[in-house]
Design an enzyme around this catalytic site. Structure first.
Site, mmCIF file in Angstrom:
data_model
loop_
_atom_site.group_PDB
_atom_site.id
_atom_site.type_symbol
_atom_site.label_atom_id
_atom_site.label_comp_id
_atom_site.label_asym_id
_atom_site.label_seq_id
_atom_site.Cartn_x
_atom_site.Cartn_y
_atom_site.Cartn_z
ATOM 1 N N ALA A 65 22.292 20.574 44.434
ATOM 2 C CA ALA A 65 22.859 19.610 43.814
ATOM 3 C C ALA A 65 24.226 20.141 43.174
ATOM 4 O O ALA A 65 24.147 21.433 43.059
ATOM 5 C CB ALA A 65 21.878 19.073 42.736
ATOM 6 N N GLY A 110 18.579 21.473 46.335
ATOM 7 C CA GLY A 110 18.844 20.412 47.232
ATOM 8 C C GLY A 110 19.326 20.745 48.642
ATOM 9 O O GLY A 110 19.094 20.092 49.528
ATOM 10 N N GLU A 113 16.351 21.437 49.972
ATOM 11 C CA GLU A 113 15.345 20.063 50.264
ATOM 12 C C GLU A 113 16.103 19.410 51.649
ATOM 13 O O GLU A 113 15.273 18.562 52.017
ATOM 14 C CB GLU A 113 15.483 19.452 49.069
ATOM 15 N N GLU A 133 15.729 26.248 40.905
ATOM 16 C CA GLU A 133 15.889 25.177 39.819
ATOM 17 C C GLU A 133 15.249 25.582 38.638
ATOM 18 O O GLU A 133 15.957 25.354 37.260
ATOM 19 C CB GLU A 133 15.505 23.798 40.082
#
Ligand code: CAA
Length: 257
Positions: A65, A110, A113, A133
């Protein structure tokens, strides 16, 4: 097709979606996630029979992210950002053809992910993968807490998420986080060959196979087994099923639709 931060290229029936923000290690800001969603729709509308997802530049697949975007987000804004990511990653998972992550470098948060939402993951020797994270005071927000343990098992997932550990390609392979590791300069060619091979398989059966495999994670086992029974018998009578059996018995190559 191209957007400012995403490109979509076709080679026959194979589409390649490239996240293209190399100066920010291909981090996923709102614009990039929205472009990915549109590119997925476009690839589906064009009838792609295999999709490759990769990152531009020679360092990162996707570094997660966008931390600069996240810095000042309110809870409500964070919720919208989370939901946007979930929508796009669900669209990858339910894309009606196999999706291969060509993990060409850093795949953190992310980025990991995105790879988890794909059907298959091939890493370059230079890949480094993780869910860091925790060290940002966060947890994985785009599916990592659910998809990671399903792929690598609960123990490994807890270690990766609790320690925020970043693993190299060979450790990722040992964990089952990627299916294959190849030399960096061979990644694109190898994944293109895989994608072309998958794209040439019977389209309808491939789609059903993916739906049935996805049901493993979405349904209790009995419901998944019932899905498989319906899906299997539903393929009988299709051209490709008849042709596949006939070609085998007649000792010739099949001519699939
Ligand atoms: N978001 C925004 N910008 C990022 C970024 C990210 N995730 N990752 C890297 N960048 C930017 C850097 O800020 C830097 O920008 P400037 O040139 O403007 O300073 C540029 O990309 C290059 O990065 P580095 O200078 O850090 O390059 P490096 O080669 O030294 O390190 C890296 C590369 C190891 C990927 C390092 O940048 C890094 O660790 N990035 C953060 C990874 C991370 O923590 N990802 C998780 C994000 S949270 C998340 O994803 C939550 C979720 O589940 C939804």
């Amino acid at each position: 097709m191209s957007w400012d931060t995403v490109t979509l290229d076709f080679d026959g029936d194979v589409a390649t979606l490239t996240v293209n923000r190399p100066d920010a290690m291909n981090a996923l800001n709102v614009e990039t996630l929205e472009a990915m969603g549109e590119a997925l729709d476009e690839a589906e509308a064009e009838g792609a029979r295999a999709l490759v997802i990769t990152g531009a530049g020679d360092k990162a697949f996707i570094a997660g992210a966008d931390i600069s975007h996240m810095r000042e987000l309110s809870t409500t804004e964070a919720q919208a950002y989370s939901e946007l990511g979930h929508r796009v990653f669900d669209a990858i998972e339910s894309f009606p053809a196999p999706v291969i992550a060509a993990v060409n470098g850093y795949a953190f948060g992310g980025g990991c992910e995105v790879a988890l939402a794909c059907d298959l993951r091939v890493a370059s020797e230079r890949a480094v993968i993780g869910q860091p994270e925790i060290d940002l005071g966060l947890v994985p927000g785009w599916g990592g807490t659910q998809r990671l343990p399903r792929l690598v098992g609960d123990e490994h997932a807890r270690r990766l998420i609790f320690f925020g550990e970043r693993v190299d390609a060979s450790d990722a392979y040992e964990l089952g986080l990627v299916g294959e590791v190849v030399a960096h300069d061979q990644l694109d060619g190898h994944v293109a060959d895989m994608a072309a091979e998958l794209a040439a398989k019977p389209k309808h059966a491939m789609r059903v196979a993916k739906e049935a495999l996805n049901a493993v994670h979405e349904e209790p086992q009995q419901a998944g087994l019932a899905f498989e029974r319906r899906a299997w018998s539903g393929l009988f009578g299709t051209h490709d099923q008849r042709e596949g059996a006939a070609a085998f018995l007649e000792k010739r190559d099949p001519d699939f639709e």
